[in-house]
Design a protein around this motif. Structure first.
Motif, PDB file in Angstrom:
ATOM      1  N   SER A 136       0.795  -1.228   0.000  1.00 15.79           N
ATOM      2  CA  SER A 136       0.000   0.000   0.000  1.00 15.79           C
ATOM      3  C   SER A 136       0.830   1.282   0.000  1.00 15.79           C
ATOM      4  CB  SER A 136      -0.930   0.008   1.216  1.00 15.79           C
ATOM      5  OG  SER A 136      -0.174  -0.072   2.425  1.00 15.79           O
ATOM      6  N   LEU A 139       1.060   3.036  -3.425  1.00 12.33           N
ATOM      7  CA  LEU A 139      -0.151   3.004  -4.250  1.00 12.33           C
ATOM      8  C   LEU A 139      -0.433   4.339  -4.926  1.00 12.33           C
ATOM      9  CD1 LEU A 139      -2.964   0.952  -2.478  1.00 12.33           C
ATOM     10  CD2 LEU A 139      -1.973   0.592  -4.738  1.00 12.33           C
ATOM     11  N   LYS A 140      -0.351   5.418  -4.143  1.00 15.75           N
ATOM     12  CA  LYS A 140      -0.677   6.725  -4.700  1.00 15.75           C
ATOM     13  C   LYS A 140       0.276   7.101  -5.828  1.00 15.75           C
ATOM     14  CE  LYS A 140      -2.339  11.239  -3.316  1.00 15.75           C
ATOM     15  NZ  LYS A 140      -2.620  12.148  -2.184  1.00 15.75           N
ATOM     16  N   THR A 143      -1.044   5.202  -8.840  1.00 15.76           N
ATOM     17  CA  THR A 143      -2.308   5.710  -9.390  1.00 15.76           C
ATOM     18  C   THR A 143      -2.134   7.071 -10.049  1.00 15.76           C
ATOM     19  OG1 THR A 143      -2.943   6.639  -7.225  1.00 15.76           O
ATOM     20  CG2 THR A 143      -3.720   4.413  -7.757  1.00 15.76           C
ATOM     21  N   ALA A 153      -5.403  -3.543  -7.099  1.00 16.22           N
ATOM     22  CA  ALA A 153      -4.378  -3.646  -6.054  1.00 16.22           C
ATOM     23  C   ALA A 153      -4.786  -4.691  -5.027  1.00 16.22           C
ATOM     24  CB  ALA A 153      -4.182  -2.290  -5.373  1.00 16.22           C
ATOM     25  N   VAL A 155      -4.135  -5.895  -1.369  1.00 13.00           N
ATOM     26  CA  VAL A 155      -3.579  -5.302  -0.156  1.00 13.00           C
ATOM     27  C   VAL A 155      -4.104  -6.030   1.076  1.00 13.00           C
ATOM     28  CG1 VAL A 155      -3.352  -3.007  -1.214  1.00 13.00           C
ATOM     29  CG2 VAL A 155      -5.476  -3.622  -0.021  1.00 13.00           C
ATOM     30  N   CYS A 165      -5.928   3.073   0.053  1.00 16.97           N
ATOM     31  CA  CYS A 165      -6.407   2.752  -1.295  1.00 16.97           C
ATOM     32  C   CYS A 165      -7.421   3.785  -1.777  1.00 16.97           C
ATOM     33  CB  CYS A 165      -7.055   1.368  -1.312  1.00 16.97           C
ATOM     34  SG  CYS A 165      -5.921  -0.008  -1.069  1.00 16.97           S
ATOM     35  N   GLU A 166      -8.368   4.129  -0.913  1.00 17.13           N
ATOM     36  CA  GLU A 166      -9.405   5.098  -1.287  1.00 17.13           C
ATOM     37  C   GLU A 166      -8.799   6.477  -1.529  1.00 17.13           C
ATOM     38  OE1 GLU A 166     -13.164   3.025   1.077  1.00 17.13           O
ATOM     39  OE2 GLU A 166     -12.010   4.634   2.038  1.00 17.13           O
ATOM     40  N   LEU A 170      -8.707   4.567  -5.564  1.00 19.42           N
ATOM     41  CA  LEU A 170      -9.234   3.246  -5.872  1.00 19.42           C
ATOM     42  C   LEU A 170     -10.571   3.039  -5.171  1.00 19.42           C
ATOM     43  CD1 LEU A 170      -5.990   1.072  -5.529  1.00 19.42           C
ATOM     44  CD2 LEU A 170      -6.916   2.174  -7.579  1.00 19.42           C
ATOM     45  N   ASN A 174     -11.471  -1.938  -7.620  1.00 19.32           N
ATOM     46  CA  ASN A 174     -10.022  -1.937  -7.830  1.00 19.32           C
ATOM     47  C   ASN A 174      -9.239  -2.546  -6.672  1.00 19.32           C
ATOM     48  OD1 ASN A 174     -11.119   1.097  -8.735  1.00 19.32           O
ATOM     49  ND2 ASN A 174     -10.018  -0.027 -10.315  1.00 19.32           N
ATOM     50  N   ILE A 175      -9.935  -2.996  -5.629  1.00 15.16           N
ATOM     51  CA  ILE A 175      -9.251  -3.436  -4.408  1.00 15.16           C
ATOM     52  C   ILE A 175      -9.543  -4.897  -4.121  1.00 15.16           C
ATOM     53  CG2 ILE A 175      -8.963  -3.052  -1.926  1.00 15.16           C
ATOM     54  CD1 ILE A 175     -10.089  -0.184  -2.410  1.00 15.16           C
TER      55      ILE A 175
END
Length: 251
Positions: A136, A139-140, A143, A153, A155, A165-166, A170, A174-175
């Motif tokens: 995680s 992740l940003k 994205t 992703a 995770v 994630c949010e 995402l 997407n999770i």
């Protein structure tokens, strides 16, 4: 007293070994998830991100004589800090490092890169439906730099990770929130279900299910981008947990 730097499944195995030998130790982790892993195993757990100054103070106050560094293979800064501190205050240091499995790969569609940046640059050339098995923390970064791509992703299923994630843009589509490691067949079914055409992963070891991810991709002829570990000069490295037996000093 022994200080175990952990938060991984490997560090829990080390704690079990120390329990078996009736050694006194403190387990240091940086997340509540790491503390939860140790529940019922380690009696003395500290949850804190330690910088060099705090680490020095902590080790002196707790009369640490040996550090066993079992942090994640990509937690490079933590390892660098504890090596420096251990040298400065004359504390013995052991690094447990999962053995690299790169040499065991026999797949010509494995692409090795040295950083997250290299990974997303290469991914922009190769994939449309991208499976991220990199954790995680980055992740940003993915994205924000994988434009016009569908990202899936996988995770850990914890509230703080889902929030990451949010925040990275995402949603539920997407999770995949599941705790591994995963078998080759489970990976294969996930790749099929999400119509994955590119996998991005880190160079984790056996415990991380690295070969299972790559072999599943090989079966489906999906390219795999592997972010390899940064090489640092560990002063005392072991690749097998049982090797700690002969290195444990009297505290």
């Amino acid at each position: 007293m022994i200080l175990v730097l952990g938060g991984t499944s490997d560090s829990i195995k080390i704690c079990r070994l120390l329990n078996e030998y009736k050694k006194e130790y403190i387990l240091s982790v940086t997340t509540q998830y790491g503390a939860d892993l140790a529940n019922g195993i380690s009696k003395n757990v500290v949850v804190k991100r330690m910088d060099k100054e705090y680490m020095t103070k902590f080790m002196k106050e707790n009369n640490i004589r040996l550090v066993i560094d079992a942090t994640h293979p990509y937690a490079i800064e933590v390892s660098k800090n504890v090596i420096e501190v251990s040298n400065n205050i004359k504390v013995d240091y052991i690094r447990y490092e999962r053995k690299s499995l790169l040499e065991e790969l026999s797949y010509d569609k494995v692409i090795k890169v040295k950083s997250t940046e290299e990974a997303y640059e290469k991914a922009n050339e190769l994939g449309k439906n991208i499976f991220l098995g990199t954790g995680s923390k980055t992740l940003k970064e993915f994205t924000e730099n994988l434009k016009g791509k569908k990202i899936v992703a996988r995770v850990l299923p914890t509230s703080d990770v889902i929030k990451i994630c949010e925040d990275a843009g995402l949603n539920a589509d997407n999770i995949i929130a599941m705790k591994g490691p995963f078998s080759e067949s489970i990976n294969e079914e996930m790749y099929k279900h999400y119509a994955v055409d590119l996998v991005i992963t880190k160079e984790s070891g056996i415990e991380g299910g690295f070969l299972e991810k790559v072999n599943a991709a090989k079966k489906l002829d999906i390219p795999v981008i592997v972010i390899i570990r940064e090489k640092i000069n560990y002063p005392n490295v072991i690749n097998y947990i049982n090797d700690i037996n002969g290195l444990i000093v009297e505290d």
